[in-house]
Structure formats: structure tokens, C-alpha cells
Design an enzyme around this catalytic site. Structure first.
Site, short mmCIF file in Angstrom:
data_model
loop_
_atom_site.label_atom_id
_atom_site.label_comp_id
_atom_site.label_asym_id
_atom_site.label_seq_id
_atom_site.Cartn_x
_atom_site.Cartn_y
_atom_site.Cartn_z
N HIS A 51 0.85 -1.18 0.00
CA HIS A 51 0.00 0.00 0.00
C HIS A 51 0.89 1.23 0.00
O HIS A 51 2.12 1.12 0.15
CB HIS A 51 -0.94 0.01 1.22
P1 TYD Z 1 -1.34 -2.47 7.66
O1 TYD Z 1 -0.79 -1.09 7.77
O2 TYD Z 1 -2.17 -2.80 6.46
O3 TYD Z 1 -0.17 -3.55 7.77
P2 TYD Z 1 1.21 -3.73 6.96
O4 TYD Z 1 1.41 -2.55 6.06
O5 TYD Z 1 2.25 -3.79 8.01
O6 TYD Z 1 1.16 -5.00 6.22
O7 TYD Z 1 -2.15 -2.76 8.99
C1 TYD Z 1 -2.69 -4.04 9.30
C2 TYD Z 1 -3.89 -3.86 10.21
O8 TYD Z 1 -3.52 -3.24 11.44
C3 TYD Z 1 -4.98 -2.99 9.60
O9 TYD Z 1 -6.23 -3.61 9.88
C4 TYD Z 1 -4.92 -1.68 10.35
C5 TYD Z 1 -4.30 -2.06 11.68
N1 TYD Z 1 -3.42 -1.00 12.20
C6 TYD Z 1 -3.83 -0.21 13.27
O10 TYD Z 1 -4.95 -0.37 13.81
N2 TYD Z 1 -2.98 0.76 13.74
C7 TYD Z 1 -1.76 0.98 13.19
O11 TYD Z 1 -1.01 1.89 13.66
C8 TYD Z 1 -1.34 0.19 12.07
C9 TYD Z 1 -0.02 0.39 11.41
C10 TYD Z 1 -2.20 -0.79 11.62
#
Ligand code: TYD
Length: 137
Positions: A51
Site C-alpha cells: 500500500h
Molecule cells: P497495515 O498497515 O495494512 O499492515 P502492513 O502494512 O504492516 O502489512 O495494517 C494491518 C492492520 O492493522 C490494519 O487492519 C490496520 C491495523 N493498524 C492499526 O490499527 N494501527 C496501526 O497503527 C497500524 C499500522 C495498523
């Protein structure tokens, strides 16, 4: 621009009792820190990220073990290998990122310029490309 994203070397206080590094927002990294999160217990072969963020600045550190971060500004891609806790990668806004190649037991810490906001995410690659190209014009 991908050229704005770079590896930053952090201060390291070497000591026979164990080394110490530190990060101050606005001094060692180019933003104030509002949030920290970390990835751990990452199963082998797993990928994270996929993303971009519209406005968020981030700084990524391999606190333990190693992994790769692939950045893509819509034109150019660059792979960074992180494997030391006194180095980190500054990721500016509008960078598509993929994290892979996690070693077992690795811990990925991310410092962020803003609190969590799902509205700041771009999770669709085509949408990201369209937005990135529009910004360049
Ligand atoms: P995401 O940022 O998509 O993970 P990555 O980029 O590390 O693969 O986040 C995964 C899940 O965690 C998503 O449902 C949102 C949640 N999340 C939070 O609630 N707070 C946060 O600070 C972050 C980074 C993620």
C-alpha cells in the site's frame, strides 16, 4: 520522489555492556514522531505492506534480524535491505511499499508522523499509479 527516501545512519553509543542507539523526531529523522508500531512473529515467506500513504512520513528499522523494503514511486522501484538496528529507511509520502524476505525472529519497527488513519492509505495499486502520475504533472 524515490530519491528522497534513503537509509539514515543513527547515532550508536558503543559499549562493552551493549550498544545504544536513539532517534529524536525532527533531528535524526525529518519529521516529528506521533506513532510507533512493529511487526514481529512474521512467518517465513510472508509479505507485508502493499500500500501507499498520501501524507504519512515513516522511518523503518530492523530492530532484530533482517528484511527488505521495496519502494515504488510509480516510475521507479528500489529495494533496500535492512539488517542493522542503527540504520533505518526514511519513507516519504506517496511511496508504494512492499516488505518481504523477513528472517526468522525479525522485528520491524516503524515510526510514523501521524496517528493511524485508514483514509490516508491507498491500497489499490492502479489507484496509486493514477494519483502518483497526476501529482507529477
Ligand atoms: P497495515 O498497515 O495494512 O499492515 P502492513 O502494512 O504492516 O502489512 O495494517 C494491518 C492492520 O492493522 C490494519 O487492519 C490496520 C491495523 N493498524 C492499526 O490499527 N494501527 C496501526 O497503527 C497500524 C499500522 C495498523
Amino acid at each position: 520522489m524515490i530519491a528522497d527516501c534513503k537509509i539514515i545512519e543513527l547515532p550508536k553509543i558503543a559499549d562493552v555492556r551493549g550498544n545504544l542507539s536513539f532517534i529524536e523526531g525532527g533531528i535524526h529523522i525529518p519529521f516529528d514522531i506521533k506513532r510507533a508500531y512493529y511487526l514481529y512473529d512474521v512467518p517465513g515467506g510472508s509479505d507485508r505492506g502493499s500500500h501507499a500513504h498520501k501524507n504519512l512520513h515513516q522511518f523503518v528499522v530492523a530492530m532484530s534480524g533482517s528484511f527488505d523494503v521495496v519502494l515504488d514511486d510509480g516510475k521507479e522501484k528500489k529495494r533496500f535491505h535492512l539488517n542493522r538496528s542503527y540504520y533505518g529507511l526514511y519513507v516519504c509520502p506517496m511511496m508504494w511499499r512492499d516488505l518481504d524476505n523477513f528472517s526468522s525472529g525479525s522485528v520491524c519497527m516503524v515510526l510514523a508522523s501521524e496517528r493511524y488513519d485508514e483514509l490516508d492509505y491507498i491500497r489499490n495499486y492502479q489507484e496509486f499509479i493514477a494519483l502518483a502520475n497526476k501529482e507529477k504533472k
